[in-house]
Scaffold this motif. Structure first.
Motif, PDB file in Angstrom:
ATOM      1  N   SER A 131       1.931  27.283  36.243  1.00 56.09           N
ATOM      2  CA  SER A 131       2.699  26.578  35.205  1.00 56.09           C
ATOM      3  C   SER A 131       2.163  25.172  34.968  1.00 56.09           C
ATOM      4  CB  SER A 131       4.163  26.447  35.605  1.00 56.09           C
ATOM      5  OG  SER A 131       4.713  27.705  35.737  1.00 56.09           O
ATOM      6  N   GLY A 132       1.465  24.637  35.961  1.00 55.78           N
ATOM      7  CA  GLY A 132       0.878  23.306  35.829  1.00 55.78           C
ATOM      8  C   GLY A 132      -0.198  23.287  34.753  1.00 55.78           C
ATOM      9  N   LEU A 133      -0.923  24.399  34.634  1.00 50.23           N
ATOM     10  CA  LEU A 133      -1.949  24.481  33.584  1.00 50.23           C
ATOM     11  C   LEU A 133      -1.286  24.506  32.207  1.00 50.23           C
ATOM     12  CD1 LEU A 133      -4.652  27.059  34.801  1.00 50.23           C
ATOM     13  CD2 LEU A 133      -4.935  24.611  34.407  1.00 50.23           C
ATOM     14  N   ILE A 134      -0.182  25.250  32.123  1.00 48.53           N
ATOM     15  CA  ILE A 134       0.537  25.328  30.838  1.00 48.53           C
ATOM     16  C   ILE A 134       1.114  23.949  30.495  1.00 48.53           C
ATOM     17  CG2 ILE A 134       2.466  26.438  29.616  1.00 48.53           C
ATOM     18  CD1 ILE A 134       2.063  28.835  31.590  1.00 48.53           C
ATOM     19  N   ALA A 135       1.680  23.294  31.503  1.00 48.32           N
ATOM     20  CA  ALA A 135       2.255  21.950  31.277  1.00 48.32           C
ATOM     21  C   ALA A 135       1.168  20.987  30.813  1.00 48.32           C
ATOM     22  CB  ALA A 135       2.899  21.437  32.567  1.00 48.32           C
ATOM     23  N   HIS A 136      -0.020  21.141  31.362  1.00 45.26           N
ATOM     24  CA  HIS A 136      -1.132  20.263  30.976  1.00 45.26           C
ATOM     25  C   HIS A 136      -1.478  20.462  29.488  1.00 45.26           C
ATOM     26  CE1 HIS A 136      -4.614  17.746  31.605  1.00 45.26           C
ATOM     27  NE2 HIS A 136      -5.369  18.650  31.010  1.00 45.26           N
ATOM     28  N   GLY A 137      -1.483  21.727  29.062  1.00 47.30           N
ATOM     29  CA  GLY A 137      -1.769  22.027  27.648  1.00 47.30           C
ATOM     30  C   GLY A 137      -0.718  21.419  26.732  1.00 47.30           C
ATOM     31  N   ARG A 138       0.533  21.501  27.180  1.00 49.42           N
ATOM     32  CA  ARG A 138       1.616  20.878  26.385  1.00 49.42           C
ATOM     33  C   ARG A 138       1.369  19.377  26.262  1.00 49.42           C
ATOM     34  NH1 ARG A 138       5.315  24.133  28.908  1.00 49.42           N
ATOM     35  NH2 ARG A 138       5.884  22.635  30.505  1.00 49.42           N
ATOM     36  N   GLY A 139       0.976  18.783  27.367  1.00 47.28           N
ATOM     37  CA  GLY A 139       0.695  17.351  27.361  1.00 47.28           C
ATOM     38  C   GLY A 139      -0.437  17.017  26.399  1.00 47.28           C
ATOM     39  N   GLU A 140      -1.496  17.804  26.433  1.00 52.41           N
ATOM     40  CA  GLU A 140      -2.651  17.537  25.557  1.00 52.41           C
ATOM     41  C   GLU A 140      -2.247  17.538  24.083  1.00 52.41           C
ATOM     42  OE1 GLU A 140      -6.782  19.013  27.657  1.00 52.41           O
ATOM     43  OE2 GLU A 140      -5.544  20.497  26.650  1.00 52.41           O
ATOM     44  N   VAL A 154       4.843  12.874  44.233  1.00 53.92           N
ATOM     45  CA  VAL A 154       3.584  13.474  43.760  1.00 53.92           C
ATOM     46  C   VAL A 154       3.723  14.990  43.655  1.00 53.92           C
ATOM     47  CG1 VAL A 154       1.109  13.703  44.253  1.00 53.92           C
ATOM     48  CG2 VAL A 154       2.327  11.624  44.960  1.00 53.92           C
ATOM     49  N   ASN A 155       3.405  15.524  42.472  1.00 48.84           N
ATOM     50  CA  ASN A 155       3.371  16.990  42.329  1.00 48.84           C
ATOM     51  C   ASN A 155       1.918  17.433  42.133  1.00 48.84           C
ATOM     52  OD1 ASN A 155       2.721  16.484  39.656  1.00 48.84           O
ATOM     53  ND2 ASN A 155       4.727  17.017  38.858  1.00 48.84           N
ATOM     54  N   GLY A 156       1.731  18.721  41.829  1.00 50.93           N
ATOM     55  CA  GLY A 156       0.377  19.254  41.729  1.00 50.93           C
ATOM     56  C   GLY A 156      -0.432  18.598  40.618  1.00 50.93           C
ATOM     57  N   LEU A 159       5.399  13.405  35.303  1.00 46.11           N
ATOM     58  CA  LEU A 159       5.406  14.822  34.884  1.00 46.11           C
ATOM     59  C   LEU A 159       6.499  15.626  35.595  1.00 46.11           C
ATOM     60  CD1 LEU A 159       2.348  13.820  34.366  1.00 46.11           C
ATOM     61  CD2 LEU A 159       1.771  16.209  34.489  1.00 46.11           C
ATOM     62  N   GLU A 160       7.712  15.144  35.537  1.00 48.19           N
ATOM     63  CA  GLU A 160       8.796  15.791  36.285  1.00 48.19           C
ATOM     64  C   GLU A 160       9.526  16.827  35.438  1.00 48.19           C
ATOM     65  OE1 GLU A 160       9.885  17.050  38.724  1.00 48.19           O
ATOM     66  OE2 GLU A 160      10.823  15.527  39.984  1.00 48.19           O
ATOM     67  N   ASP A 161      10.082  17.802  36.133  1.00 47.72           N
ATOM     68  CA  ASP A 161      10.921  18.819  35.492  1.00 47.72           C
ATOM     69  C   ASP A 161      12.292  18.211  35.140  1.00 47.72           C
ATOM     70  OD1 ASP A 161      12.285  21.602  35.356  1.00 47.72           O
ATOM     71  OD2 ASP A 161      13.309  20.509  36.949  1.00 47.72           O
ATOM     72  N   VAL A 212       5.377   7.104  27.636  1.00 48.38           N
ATOM     73  CA  VAL A 212       4.849   8.213  26.821  1.00 48.38           C
ATOM     74  C   VAL A 212       3.346   7.994  26.668  1.00 48.38           C
ATOM     75  CG1 VAL A 212       5.002   9.453  24.621  1.00 48.38           C
ATOM     76  CG2 VAL A 212       7.062   8.436  25.628  1.00 48.38           C
ATOM     77  N   ASP A 213       2.616   8.515  27.624  1.00 51.59           N
ATOM     78  CA  ASP A 213       1.151   8.346  27.620  1.00 51.59           C
ATOM     79  C   ASP A 213       0.563   9.306  28.647  1.00 51.59           C
ATOM     80  OD1 ASP A 213      -1.316   7.310  26.928  1.00 51.59           O
ATOM     81  OD2 ASP A 213      -1.107   5.484  28.112  1.00 51.59           O
ATOM     82  N   ASN A 214      -0.754   9.461  28.591  1.00 53.07           N
ATOM     83  CA  ASN A 214      -1.427  10.334  29.553  1.00 53.07           C
ATOM     84  C   ASN A 214      -1.500   9.648  30.917  1.00 53.07           C
ATOM     85  OD1 ASN A 214      -3.282  11.971  30.992  1.00 53.07           O
ATOM     86  ND2 ASN A 214      -4.128  12.668  29.050  1.00 53.07           N
TER      87      ASN A 214
END
Ligand code: PTJ
Length: 239
Positions: free
Chosen positions: A13-22, A57-59, A143-145, A179-181
């Motif tokens: 899910s971290g990969l999916i979250a990363h795509g959302r962020g991008e 710290v998360n993944g 990047l918290e849930d 709100v930033d990378n």
């Protein structure tokens, strides 16, 4: 990020979250906006004023910014705690390894610790370290849930998050949302801590009091619309 996933640091899910962020990063032009800078300054003030600050710290955070996270923890004399939403002993080990490679020596939230539990959450997601998040007054948690952010705020914590999506539940719940990378935020935040650390406490308090998270989120959202939607609309009209 793919390598971090293969190394077991990142959840799928971290990969999916990363795509959302991008996707949101494209909307802010992949640069730190003036609104993010204001939030970074308030976050630095809150971390300096904190009595028991903790960096969670998360993944994704470990994969993107371990060296900067460790440097910030040293700069602020803050503890680091591994907190995984999709927690498995193997992933905790992988995150611990990358943090240690980045120079961390004192890491909370590892598998050998007896955890305490955060009210309002179930299962492994409720875990916290007694010496870390559980007793913290200020928590930096990139990047918290949404459920966890809400539980931390309900538990009286001052929550600083980094989230490219200004509409996420975490963004709306946190005390300060940048709100930033994350990869751009970390060096800026460290610089800001350096600039502010010797300032008078009252000055820092004023900085913090003047920060309005809801307003900052609205401004970030408006900027996304103005940069892209409105320019496009003019373009369409001109054509
Ligand atoms: O490692 P774990 O098990 O703790 O899991 C971590 C994730 C991120 C998978 C978990 O916390 C999760 O599901 O988070 P969410 O609810 O998907 O929220 C992550 C938020 O971070 C989303 O709003 C993304 O838009 C945002 N995001 C993704 N990449 C970045 C980002 N924000 C800032 N910088 C990024 N690089």
């Amino acid at each position: 990020m793919v390598e971090a996933y293969q190394a077991g640091i990142l959840a799928d899910s971290g990969l999916i979250a990363h795509g959302r962020g991008e996707a949101f990063d494209y909307l802010i032009g992949e640069k730190t906006t003036s609104y993010a800078k204001t939030a970074i300054q308030a976050a630095a003030a809150a971390l300096i004023l904190a009595e028991r600050p903790v960096i969670s710290v998360n993944g994704n955070t470990a994969a993107l910014s371990s060296p900067e996270i460790v440097k910030l923890a040293n700069q602020l004399n803050t503890r680091l705690e591994i907190n995984l939403f999709y927690r498995t002993p193997k992933r905790v080990e992988a995150v611990e390894k990358i943090l240690k490679e980045a120079g961390a020596v004192d890491i909370l939230g590892t598998e050998d610790e007896i955890p305490v539990h955060i009210k309002g959450l179930q299962g492994p997601r409720s875990r916290a370290s007694r010496e870390g998040v559980y007793q913290a007054d200020v928590v930096l948690v990139p990047l918290e849930d949404g459920d966890r952010a809400e539980a931390l705020v309900s538990g009286g914590k001052f929550v600083i998050t980094v989230d490219l999506n200004p509409l996420s539940r975490t963004s709306k719940t946190a005390s300060i949302t940048i709100v930033d990378n994350l990869v751009r935020v970390m060096p800026e935040l460290r610089d800001e801590v350096d600039k502010l650390k010797n300032k008078d406490k009252n000055e820092l308090k004023i900085l913090l009091d003047n920060f309005d998270n809801r307003k900052n989120l609205c401004n970030s959202l408006k900027l996304m619309a103005e940069t892209y939607l409105c320019q496009d609309a003019n373009h369409v009209i001109r054509m």
